[in-house]
Design an enzyme around this catalytic site. Sequence first.
Site, short mmCIF file in Angstrom:
data_model
loop_
_atom_site.label_atom_id
_atom_site.label_comp_id
_atom_site.label_asym_id
_atom_site.label_seq_id
_atom_site.Cartn_x
_atom_site.Cartn_y
_atom_site.Cartn_z
N GLU A 167 48.94 29.71 46.83
CA GLU A 167 50.17 30.57 46.44
C GLU A 167 51.47 30.43 47.27
O GLU A 167 51.89 31.22 47.74
CB GLU A 167 50.00 32.17 46.19
CG GLU A 167 48.76 32.40 45.02
CD GLU A 167 48.91 34.05 45.18
OE1 GLU A 167 49.38 34.73 45.81
OE2 GLU A 167 48.05 34.29 44.03
N GLU A 366 41.94 32.46 40.65
CA GLU A 366 41.88 33.67 40.78
C GLU A 366 42.15 34.51 39.51
O GLU A 366 43.26 34.17 38.86
CB GLU A 366 42.97 34.19 41.82
CG GLU A 366 42.49 34.07 43.41
CD GLU A 366 43.68 34.61 44.55
OE1 GLU A 366 44.36 35.67 44.15
OE2 GLU A 366 43.76 33.93 45.54
C1 BGP Z 1 46.79 36.93 45.35
C2 BGP Z 1 46.46 36.58 46.86
C3 BGP Z 1 45.18 37.17 47.32
C4 BGP Z 1 44.98 38.49 47.17
C5 BGP Z 1 45.36 38.93 45.51
C6 BGP Z 1 45.44 40.49 44.94
O1 BGP Z 1 48.10 37.00 45.12
O2 BGP Z 1 46.19 35.08 46.65
O3 BGP Z 1 45.21 36.94 48.58
O4 BGP Z 1 45.41 39.53 47.92
O5 BGP Z 1 46.46 38.47 45.02
O6 BGP Z 1 46.45 40.92 45.36
P1 BGP Z 1 46.82 42.38 46.24
O7 BGP Z 1 45.77 42.08 47.36
O8 BGP Z 1 48.32 42.35 46.67
O9 BGP Z 1 46.56 43.36 45.46
#
Ligand code: BGP
Length: 465
Positions: A167, A366
């Site tokens: 990302e 993801e």
């Molecule tokens: C994505 C990232 C992760 C993870 C996930 C969940 O954007 O790659 O690192 O954190 O989001 O989001 P968050 O942890 O902000 O709830």
Amino acid sequence: MTTYQFPENFWWGSAASGLQTEGTVPGDGRGKNIWDYWYEIAPEKFFNGVGPEKTSQLYTKYKEDVQLMKETGHNSFRTSIQWSRLFPEGTGEVNQEAVAFYNDYINELIANGIEPFINLYHFDMPMPLQENGGWLDRKTVDAYVNYAKTCFQLFGDRVKHWFTHNEPIVPVEMGYLYQQHYPAEINLAHAVQVGFHEALSNALAVKAYRSLKAEGKIGIILNLTPSYPRDETNPADVNASVIADAFFNRSFLDPAVKGTFPTELVNICRDLDILPVYQEEDLAIIKANTVDILGVNYYQPRRVKAKESAVDHSNGPLPEDYFDYYDWPEKRINPYRGWEIYEKGIYDILINLRDNYGNIPCYISENGMGVEDEQRFLNSEGMIEDDYRIEFVTEHLKYVHQAMQEGANCLGYHMWTCMDNWSWLNAYKNRYGFISVDLVADGKRTIKKSGYWFKQVSDRNGFEG
Ligand code: BGP
């Protein structure tokens, strides 16, 4: 009931990152990164004051964790190599403790039939580099290429799927527009320069990997947020969505896959006189070194409409000068994270890649649902019954399946995440894992209902739904 059957060798697994899972222990030699520093100076920003030093203790528990991955049906797993663990100063001396740790961890995964997918940059800039500007500084690109090459040389005999960034738009927007990551600036010119250096670093890492003539694949992981206009028949709304898409998706998708930057974005930067500083050969390097494979992170769509509100000039230009966010009345929201749940978005992304990006091999790298206070769902056997997560994954997988039936080149599905882990600022507020981590009981792991369910899906290579 329909059977959703996936192809043989489909990747079933999950994703995590080094910083969010490993933690630190005395003597591990890990250097300081921007999160350690930010926590030092502003601990109140972090949910319940929990910082990045402990996280889920994977550094000491990885053997147990790999067994749990097996028990939850993983045939592949992605993590990142923490830059500040391998190079405590960002460049210079390699930390041999880190080499030993990552070697053991990778070997343990392979020995248990889980293919390691290794990502490089996942938001964890070493502090000595940040002190000189981080991604704003061209020298960081050189340091990154050195870190990438070192990783390929140390672990490339066993790792066959590499990713340059996770990302890359996030450090741009959260670090330089919306103040959720350090250095928490609001400065579009800096954001553009940071983005350009990240895109360049991706191409240079791809080039370095190819020069080794390795047999593996190298890609990038992008969070794609389909930009839907309020009204598809209204040209002004459609134009707003095209601009939002250029800022947040095509800014990295186009250079990584096609080797070019979106014209809309270049024109805006030229008009605002904020084109990045670059060297003559950079554009040719980006053009010549596009990725083999794309990881797609999908959580939520972006809904926009033509700009109706007055432009706020107080912080200089911003992407939002060109569109307004649209609050779709029919949206469903995950209240804990505040993100819209819109399963069809995953299908739209895959079809877009099929039609407009040469159907590049990709996978869902993801997808997931963060929920607060999951202890509410503990059953009498001490297992969290997270049926909402099973439903979330099922509904997304149905759309992945449909896109594949229609020709999308999708090779796998990874959940965010395996073990509950630490999140940027939110720390342990929202839990995403197939496996719970009890912070009070020294990180005790317990598989949730979704973890057992995922094992069945992976074993059968599909599900009925
Ligand atoms: C994505 C990232 C992760 C993870 C996930 C969940 O954007 O790659 O690192 O954190 O989001 O989001 P968050 O942890 O902000 O709830």
